[in-house]
Design a protein around this motif. Structure first.
Motif, PDB file in Angstrom:
ATOM      1  N   ILE A 115      88.824  82.003  51.712  1.00  0.00           N
ATOM      2  CA  ILE A 115      88.009  82.215  50.502  1.00  0.00           C
ATOM      3  C   ILE A 115      88.754  81.772  49.238  1.00  0.00           C
ATOM      4  O   ILE A 115      88.209  81.007  48.428  1.00  0.00           O
ATOM      5  CB  ILE A 115      87.568  83.688  50.393  1.00  0.00           C
ATOM      6  N   PRO A 116      90.009  82.198  49.043  1.00  0.00           N
ATOM      7  CA  PRO A 116      90.751  81.690  47.884  1.00  0.00           C
ATOM      8  C   PRO A 116      90.867  80.171  47.881  1.00  0.00           C
ATOM      9  O   PRO A 116      90.760  79.539  46.819  1.00  0.00           O
ATOM     10  CB  PRO A 116      92.130  82.356  48.028  1.00  0.00           C
ATOM     11  N   ARG A 117      91.079  79.572  49.056  1.00  0.00           N
ATOM     12  CA  ARG A 117      91.198  78.117  49.141  1.00  0.00           C
ATOM     13  C   ARG A 117      89.897  77.437  48.710  1.00  0.00           C
ATOM     14  O   ARG A 117      89.914  76.473  47.941  1.00  0.00           O
ATOM     15  CB  ARG A 117      91.566  77.706  50.574  1.00  0.00           C
ATOM     16  N   GLN A 118      88.767  77.949  49.197  1.00  0.00           N
ATOM     17  CA  GLN A 118      87.481  77.356  48.853  1.00  0.00           C
ATOM     18  C   GLN A 118      87.163  77.539  47.361  1.00  0.00           C
ATOM     19  O   GLN A 118      86.618  76.633  46.727  1.00  0.00           O
ATOM     20  CB  GLN A 118      86.372  77.985  49.705  1.00  0.00           C
ATOM     21  N   ILE A 119      87.520  78.686  46.808  1.00  0.00           N
ATOM     22  CA  ILE A 119      87.298  78.907  45.371  1.00  0.00           C
ATOM     23  C   ILE A 119      88.172  77.953  44.552  1.00  0.00           C
ATOM     24  O   ILE A 119      87.734  77.381  43.545  1.00  0.00           O
ATOM     25  CB  ILE A 119      87.596  80.378  45.013  1.00  0.00           C
ATOM     26  N   ALA A 120      89.400  77.757  44.996  1.00  0.00           N
ATOM     27  CA  ALA A 120      90.293  76.829  44.293  1.00  0.00           C
ATOM     28  C   ALA A 120      89.759  75.403  44.345  1.00  0.00           C
ATOM     29  O   ALA A 120      89.826  74.658  43.359  1.00  0.00           O
ATOM     30  CB  ALA A 120      91.695  76.905  44.900  1.00  0.00           C
ATOM     31  N   HIS A 142      95.883  85.396  41.473  1.00  0.00           N
ATOM     32  CA  HIS A 142      94.742  86.305  41.432  1.00  0.00           C
ATOM     33  C   HIS A 142      94.532  86.998  42.786  1.00  0.00           C
ATOM     34  O   HIS A 142      94.278  88.208  42.846  1.00  0.00           O
ATOM     35  CB  HIS A 142      93.483  85.537  41.033  1.00  0.00           C
ATOM     36  N   PHE A 143      94.629  86.233  43.841  1.00  0.00           N
ATOM     37  CA  PHE A 143      94.400  86.796  45.185  1.00  0.00           C
ATOM     38  C   PHE A 143      95.678  87.290  45.857  1.00  0.00           C
ATOM     39  O   PHE A 143      95.636  87.740  47.006  1.00  0.00           O
ATOM     40  CB  PHE A 143      93.725  85.742  46.071  1.00  0.00           C
ATOM     41  N   LYS A 144      96.810  87.138  45.120  1.00  0.00           N
ATOM     42  CA  LYS A 144      98.090  87.605  45.644  1.00  0.00           C
ATOM     43  C   LYS A 144      98.447  86.917  46.965  1.00  0.00           C
ATOM     44  O   LYS A 144      98.799  87.565  47.974  1.00  0.00           O
ATOM     45  CB  LYS A 144      98.084  89.127  45.803  1.00  0.00           C
ATOM     46  N   VAL A 145      98.312  85.616  46.962  1.00  0.00           N
ATOM     47  CA  VAL A 145      98.754  84.806  48.096  1.00  0.00           C
ATOM     48  C   VAL A 145      99.683  83.723  47.555  1.00  0.00           C
ATOM     49  O   VAL A 145      99.874  83.598  46.349  1.00  0.00           O
ATOM     50  CB  VAL A 145      97.553  84.161  48.837  1.00  0.00           C
ATOM     51  N   ARG A 146     100.252  82.925  48.444  1.00  0.00           N
ATOM     52  CA  ARG A 146     101.129  81.841  48.020  1.00  0.00           C
ATOM     53  C   ARG A 146     100.334  80.553  47.871  1.00  0.00           C
ATOM     54  O   ARG A 146      99.307  80.364  48.546  1.00  0.00           O
ATOM     55  CB  ARG A 146     102.254  81.635  49.032  1.00  0.00           C
ATOM     56  N   ARG A 153      90.100  84.916  56.569  1.00  0.00           N
ATOM     57  CA  ARG A 153      89.287  85.039  55.355  1.00  0.00           C
ATOM     58  C   ARG A 153      90.153  85.260  54.109  1.00  0.00           C
ATOM     59  O   ARG A 153      89.805  84.789  53.013  1.00  0.00           O
ATOM     60  CB  ARG A 153      88.295  86.192  55.527  1.00  0.00           C
ATOM     61  N   ALA A 154      91.254  85.969  54.282  1.00  0.00           N
ATOM     62  CA  ALA A 154      92.141  86.248  53.144  1.00  0.00           C
ATOM     63  C   ALA A 154      92.699  84.965  52.533  1.00  0.00           C
ATOM     64  O   ALA A 154      93.124  84.954  51.367  1.00  0.00           O
ATOM     65  CB  ALA A 154      93.288  87.151  53.591  1.00  0.00           C
ATOM     66  N   PHE A 155      92.703  83.868  53.310  1.00  0.00           N
ATOM     67  CA  PHE A 155      93.198  82.591  52.800  1.00  0.00           C
ATOM     68  C   PHE A 155      92.069  81.582  52.579  1.00  0.00           C
ATOM     69  O   PHE A 155      92.126  80.776  51.644  1.00  0.00           O
ATOM     70  CB  PHE A 155      94.230  82.005  53.768  1.00  0.00           C
TER      71      PHE A 155
END
Length: 489
Positions: free
Chosen positions: A425-430, A406-410, A421-423
């Protein structure tokens, strides 16, 4: 026995050569039909028919009543078309019921195996575009035919179990049924399978018909819509197809997500949508997927799905599942106590169909064995469905994968110590979703994210809970990811 085509002896071709060229098209066709249809059948159904008028491209046939019209369409329309082709006539049949002012064109269904053979042909050009009928009033015949629609009369608002998970969708459908075309047009219902979307769709149609008996209600699955379109394209009957779908008061389309990747079907549905919308006719569509998440669909169609109101249906909570079970048991005459209903609802989680299946299994075993329904019996019968079926396919790993996509990260970025922040926020949501959508503890979640401390996970869950309430962007991300997780069920 009635034959569809003449014998290969060539008799029919010979007789067609002897036809008077000055005869009207209908008399020529009628003479041919006499050779194809058994005498008794011909005398009963074909002989009484007469042509009121004709032109180079149209033959208007007068029928005595609605029964004759339906018999012609069901049993003889193929012979009509065969005669037309044999005689080289490029005419369109228009049927008029005596005593009515409007006429009705042929109506074709996709019950034949021909349609299944055509499913692979998605790109078929329209060989003969016909005039637009969007502004013509629906004929009395087409209105009569809607009384034999595919609406299930058992699906009504009265027997729909309303609860927090479907309350908004239920209220939206009621509003649409009370005033079709005036509010929430189109209405788009989405949610996982087995949550009641089809029930609400039929309920809308049934309520409209109850208030206005002559309303034209068209219920169709997207697959059937595609099949009919392919059939009509192949046999040059798009005139009939467009008249059928663009002259209804309410169009109910189930499982619209299946037109994904079908470009010709999407184009036809786009124009059908526009015609009905401009005429202020109600459109209700259901899907397993949110409009933005339907793959391989044209943006112009996706945007139109969002013109009106989008209502989601969530899996029922424990109280709602108990209410559904008690309602089903009451209708089926199954003696079910509150305690047993709670036990089944707690262990046979998932959609409504799972609950119904569990209830049927317990009730059937009790009836066959002549024993009362109690918790011990339910536990014994439902051993293979016990457990949290609603989350059995959702793991920390599956959440990490979907969040990363969804966030286009690995996934490795989610497990790393990167603080950008690009990493983060996705980490915290996960982490937040792992806590809410699995049975994992804080330490287990931390271990799944590269050995993070449990306090880090607790901080992430608390932060996202707060951000979800005040930050619309975070809320939108979470809802989109949760919709993808729901599809894992």
């Amino acid at each position: 026995m009635q034959t569809l085509f003449p014998p290969e002896s060539g008799e029919s071709n010979e007789s067609s050569k002897n036809l008077d060229p000055k005869q009207s098209p209908w008399l020529k066709i009628k003479q041919q039909l006499k050779e194809l249809i058994e005498p008794d059948e011909f005398d009963k159904w074909i002989a009484p028919l007469d042509s009121k008028s004709h032109s180079d491209d149209e033959v208007v046939i007068s029928l005595p009543d609605m029964t004759s019209y339906q018999v012609i369409l069901d049993r003889f329309i193929d012979q009509f078309d065969y005669c037309k082709a044999t005689l080289g006539l490029q005419v369109f049949f228009r049927f008029e019921i005596e005593g009515t002012e409007s006429t009705a064109s042929e109506v074709f269904e996709d019950d034949s195996s021909t349609l299944n053979e055509l499913l692979s042909h998605n790109e078929v050009s329209d060989p003969d575009p016909q005039p637009d009928y969007t502004r013509e009033p629906s004929s009395p015949v087409s209105r009569a035919l809607t009384h034999h629609s595919q609406l299930n009369t058992e699906y009504t608002f009265q027997n729909f179990v309303n609860g927090p998970s479907n309350q908004f969708a239920h209220a939206s459908c009621l509003a649409v049924a009370d005033a079709p075309g005036q509010h929430y047009n189109p209405l788009f219902l989405y949610g996982s399978t087995g949550l009641g979307k089809t029930h609400l769709l039929h309920a809308v149609g049934n309520k409209v018909l109850k208030v206005k008996e002559n309303a034209v209600i068209t219920y169709i699955t997207s697959e059937r819509f595609m099949n009919e379109m392919i059939y009509c394209l192949r046999f040059n009957k798009m005139w009939d197809f467009r008249r059928k779908y663009r002259n209804c008061d309410v169009l109910l389309v189930d499982d619209i997500q299946f037109i994904s990747g079908k470009e010709r079907t999407q184009e036809e549905f786009f124009h059908t949508f526009n015609a009905l919308y401009e005429a202020k006719k109600q459109i209700v569509v259901t899907s397993d997927i949110f409009p933005q998440d339907i793959p391989d669909i044209e943006d112009r169609l996706r945007n139109r799905f969002q013109w009106g109101l989008i209502a989601d249906i969530q899996p029922p909570d424990i109280e709602h599942r108990v209410a559904i079970l008690m309602n089903k048991a009451d209708k089926q005459g199954v003696p079910l106590s509150q305690h047993v209903a709670e036990y089944i609802a707690n262990h046979a989680k998932g959609n409504v169909r799972v609950l119904e299946g569990a209830l049927r299994r317990v009730a059937a075993f009790a009836a066959l064995q002549g024993v009362p329904i109690d918790i011990e019996l339910a536990s014994q019968i439902l051993q293979d469905v016990l457990g949290d079926t609603g989350t059995k396919n959702i793991t920390i790993e599956s959440i990490q994968k979907i969040v990363a996509e969804h966030f286009k990260v690995r996934v490795a970025d989610l497990k790393s110590k990167k603080r950008q922040r690009a990493f983060s926020i996705p980490r915290q949501i996960a982490m937040f979703l792992s806590r809410n959508r699995t049975q994992s503890s804080f330490p287990e979640i931390g271990a799944g994210f590269g050995g993070k401390d449990h306090t880090t996970v607790m901080h992430a869950v608390k932060k996202i809970e707060q951000d979800k309430k005040r930050d619309i962007e975070v809320k939108t991300h979470i809802e989109a990811i949760e919709r993808k997780l729901d599809q894992l069920h």
